[in-house]
Design an enzyme around this catalytic site. Sequence first.
Site, short mmCIF file in Angstrom:
data_model
loop_
_atom_site.label_atom_id
_atom_site.label_comp_id
_atom_site.label_asym_id
_atom_site.label_seq_id
_atom_site.Cartn_x
_atom_site.Cartn_y
_atom_site.Cartn_z
N CYS A 37 0.95 -1.15 -0.08
CA CYS A 37 -0.18 0.04 0.10
C CYS A 37 0.95 1.27 0.12
O CYS A 37 1.94 1.29 0.69
CB CYS A 37 -0.87 0.02 1.24
SG CYS A 37 -1.85 -1.37 1.45
N ARG A 68 -12.63 5.33 -10.51
CA ARG A 68 -12.17 6.56 -9.59
C ARG A 68 -10.60 6.76 -10.09
O ARG A 68 -10.61 8.14 -10.47
CB ARG A 68 -11.74 6.04 -8.13
CG ARG A 68 -11.49 6.95 -7.30
CD ARG A 68 -11.58 6.53 -5.75
NE ARG A 68 -10.85 5.42 -5.24
CZ ARG A 68 -9.75 5.82 -4.77
NH1 ARG A 68 -9.03 6.98 -4.58
NH2 ARG A 68 -8.91 4.85 -4.42
N1 LIG Z 1 -6.88 -1.05 2.83
C1 LIG Z 1 -6.33 0.01 2.24
O1 LIG Z 1 -5.70 0.74 2.78
C2 LIG Z 1 -6.50 0.26 0.55
C3 LIG Z 1 -7.13 -0.72 -0.07
N2 LIG Z 1 -7.13 -0.52 -1.19
C4 LIG Z 1 -7.63 -1.55 -2.53
O2 LIG Z 1 -7.46 -1.34 -3.57
C5 LIG Z 1 -8.59 -1.60 -4.35
C6 LIG Z 1 -9.30 -0.56 -4.99
O3 LIG Z 1 -10.02 0.17 -3.95
P1 LIG Z 1 -10.93 1.62 -4.13
O4 LIG Z 1 -9.97 2.47 -4.85
O5 LIG Z 1 -11.61 1.72 -3.00
O6 LIG Z 1 -11.84 0.77 -5.17
P2 LIG Z 1 -12.83 1.56 -6.19
O7 LIG Z 1 -11.78 2.26 -7.32
O8 LIG Z 1 -13.67 0.68 -6.78
O9 LIG Z 1 -13.58 2.53 -5.38
C7 LIG Z 1 -14.80 2.28 -4.68
C8 LIG Z 1 -15.33 3.43 -4.13
O10 LIG Z 1 -14.68 3.59 -2.96
C9 LIG Z 1 -14.78 5.04 -2.51
N3 LIG Z 1 -13.49 5.57 -2.21
C10 LIG Z 1 -12.49 4.79 -2.65
N4 LIG Z 1 -11.21 5.82 -2.28
C11 LIG Z 1 -12.01 6.79 -1.90
C12 LIG Z 1 -11.25 7.95 -1.54
N5 LIG Z 1 -9.97 8.34 -1.42
N6 LIG Z 1 -12.20 9.22 -0.80
C13 LIG Z 1 -13.33 8.60 -0.93
N7 LIG Z 1 -14.10 7.70 -1.50
C14 LIG Z 1 -13.42 6.65 -1.86
C15 LIG Z 1 -15.64 5.80 -3.53
O11 LIG Z 1 -16.73 5.80 -3.46
C16 LIG Z 1 -15.22 4.66 -4.86
O12 LIG Z 1 -16.07 4.86 -5.94
C17 LIG Z 1 -9.61 -2.63 -3.38
O13 LIG Z 1 -9.30 -3.90 -3.58
C18 LIG Z 1 -8.99 -1.76 -1.98
O14 LIG Z 1 -9.16 -2.83 -1.03
C19 LIG Z 1 -6.68 0.64 -2.00
C20 LIG Z 1 -6.33 1.67 -1.29
C21 LIG Z 1 -6.00 1.49 0.01
O1 LIG Z 2 -3.23 1.20 -0.01
C1 LIG Z 2 -3.44 0.22 -0.63
N1 LIG Z 2 -3.23 0.12 -2.07
C2 LIG Z 2 -3.52 -1.14 -2.54
O2 LIG Z 2 -3.19 -0.98 -3.94
C3 LIG Z 2 -3.82 -2.19 -1.83
N2 LIG Z 2 -4.26 -3.45 -2.37
C4 LIG Z 2 -4.54 -4.14 -1.08
N3 LIG Z 2 -4.23 -3.33 -0.22
C5 LIG Z 2 -4.79 -3.65 1.23
O3 LIG Z 2 -3.46 -4.43 1.77
C6 LIG Z 2 -3.97 -5.53 2.23
C7 LIG Z 2 -2.82 -6.53 2.57
O4 LIG Z 2 -1.76 -6.16 3.23
P1 LIG Z 2 -0.63 -6.90 3.37
O5 LIG Z 2 0.24 -7.62 2.30
O6 LIG Z 2 0.28 -6.32 4.22
O7 LIG Z 2 -1.05 -8.39 4.17
C8 LIG Z 2 -5.14 -5.96 1.67
O8 LIG Z 2 -6.06 -6.82 2.22
C9 LIG Z 2 -5.66 -4.70 1.31
O9 LIG Z 2 -6.67 -4.16 2.42
C10 LIG Z 2 -3.87 -2.30 -0.71
N4 LIG Z 2 -3.71 -0.86 -0.24
K LIG Z 3 1.97 0.63 3.54
#
Ligand SMILES: NC(=O)C1=CN([C@@H]2O[C@H](COP(=O)(O)OP(=O)(O)OC[C@H]3O[C@@H](n4cnc5c(N)ncnc54)[C@H](O)[C@@H]3O)[C@@H](O)[C@H]2O)C=CC1
Ligand SMILES: O=c1[nH]c(=O)c2[nH+]cn([C@@H]3O[C@H](COP(=O)(O)O)[C@@H](O)[C@H]3O)c2[nH]1
Ligand SMILES: [K+]
Length: 482
Positions: free
Chosen positions: A302, A398
């Site tokens: 991430c 997005r």
């Molecule tokens: N756990 C984490 O810290 C993160 C995980 N991811 C992973 O990356 C993949 C893509 O995630 P998304 O971009 O959410 O999918 P996505 O592009 O399908 O977005 C889904 C929706 O989430 C909301 N959203 C996402 N980011 C936002 C933001 N910065 N501010 C406000 N609303 C927001 C919006 O409504 C957006 O349409 C997923 O699998 C996610 O789990 C991505 C970034 C951080």
């Molecule tokens: O900021 C992010 N950008 C990404 O592209 C992304 N892809 C996955 N994930 C999140 O990371 C989790 C896995 O984390 P670990 O490798 O540390 O187990 C996953 O379970 C997610 O919650 C993302 N977070």
């Molecule tokens: K990180």
Amino acid sequence: MFEEKLKNAKIGLTFDDVLLLPSKTPVEPKDVDISSNITRHIRAKIPILSSPMDTVTEDRMAIALAELGALGIIHRNLTIEEQVNLVKNVKKEESLIIRDLHTVTPDTTIEEAERIMREYKIAGLPVVKDEKLVGILTNRDIRFYRGGKIKVSELMTKNVITAPEGISIEEAIEIMHKNRIEKLPIVKDGKLKGLITAKDILKREKYPNALRDKDGRLMVGAAIGPFDIERAKRLLQAEVDVIVIDTAHAHNENVMKSIKKIRKEVDVDLIAGNIATKEAAEDLIALDVDALRVGIGPGSICTTRVVAGIGVPQLEAISQTSDVAKEYNVPVIADGGIRYSGDIVKALSAGASAVMLGSLLAGTEEAPGREMIIGGRKFKVYRGMGSIAAMQKGISDRYGKLGKGKLVPEGVEAAVPYKGKVEEVIFQLAGGMKSGMGYVGARNVEELWSRGKFIRITGAGLRESHPHDVNIISEAPNYPMS
Ligand SMILES: NC(=O)C1=CN([C@@H]2O[C@H](COP(=O)(O)OP(=O)(O)OC[C@H]3O[C@@H](n4cnc5c(N)ncnc54)[C@H](O)[C@@H]3O)[C@@H](O)[C@H]2O)C=CC1
Ligand SMILES: O=c1[nH]c(=O)c2[nH+]cn([C@@H]3O[C@H](COP(=O)(O)O)[C@@H](O)[C@H]3O)c2[nH]1
Ligand SMILES: [K+]
């Protein structure tokens, strides 16, 4: 005002900032029970979920995990059709009763029956006439067949021992043992409904901890985008056990509106996330979700925290959300940043009920990532779902919009060392958890919540914790060198 803002900023701690205190204990690690709830209704022998990422979880990972007692969440970076098929593959893997049966009729030639058995690698065929079961033909019946035009009716066993629908596994074993048979057809009103085989029963005995649904099939989860209600419905038709509403920021009003709608229309356990604050936990629990997925930016791949400046150190996020979630009996799933089994013990002590793993599983044989050789050593590709490569495959709306057609990634594409079978990884993680809980004196996860006490450590303490002042000459299975 701005000075105040900084003054009032709280310190947030994470895994490396703390250790758990050892305490006087009556508990032996081998007696520790690590089972825990992964949703309000599902308790797993191993409270581990695999990340819904396209280099972590497809059908093979989900099958391997469910057999061991954990849960795989199939990623959403593919078409609905493709994802549904992966879910079906898991559901088919170990059913007690086979429903899609190959059958023959009494008039089928033995030659043809042999061919079917060879082609589909099956050891016996029910013989059916006008939907009624009239016999069974097994390898034993045709062992001395040496060609020639004879019919199935001449060699089949006619007095077939059968069982009714709804028979338990114990009853089935008893009948099969008593009659020394390996195949037990399930019959209703004389009609063939399914088949139980000794092979499938033996497989079940090999995995006593497996996570199974009420019909004895392996459980599986799948991820959907927050607005993809169509995908949710199709997954439900395929009898998925858990749906993860997968977004970087679930505390988004549009996302929450959509979760409310999904909750109404889709009757299945819902895990919603990701979140990292008390307020978000309150708001999602109010939508009647069955578990919270907690973690903004801690993941190994991430870059959200550096790209967007957002996040909460993971142990802080877990404890904040858990304080709220415990009041409602909703499990918190700690997602991201877990590198060692000790981190899992810390996550659970901070209130989590289960953990979600990406990097720790991405190097295993069962992960779908591509293999590569770097410097003579085998690696597997592991990438963030918000990395350029993953987005280009999935084409995220997005990110696409943000960059006027160009992508603004929040994750990287990486490689992790190859680790062999997932079974070995889970064995080490479960062993580490049991050891940690033994030191604390917790017989189970619930006791760990109350007995696990943290001590804060300094950078010097952290250095002291890892191997130091030595050159490691042989890699331990639970302490990778890279
Ligand atoms: N756990 C984490 O810290 C993160 C995980 N991811 C992973 O990356 C993949 C893509 O995630 P998304 O971009 O959410 O999918 P996505 O592009 O399908 O977005 C889904 C929706 O989430 C909301 N959203 C996402 N980011 C936002 C933001 N910065 N501010 C406000 N609303 C927001 C919006 O409504 C957006 O349409 C997923 O699998 C996610 O789990 C991505 C970034 C951080
Ligand atoms: O900021 C992010 N950008 C990404 O592209 C992304 N892809 C996955 N994930 C999140 O990371 C989790 C896995 O984390 P670990 O490798 O540390 O187990 C996953 O379970 C997610 O919650 C993302 N977070
Ligand atoms: K990180």
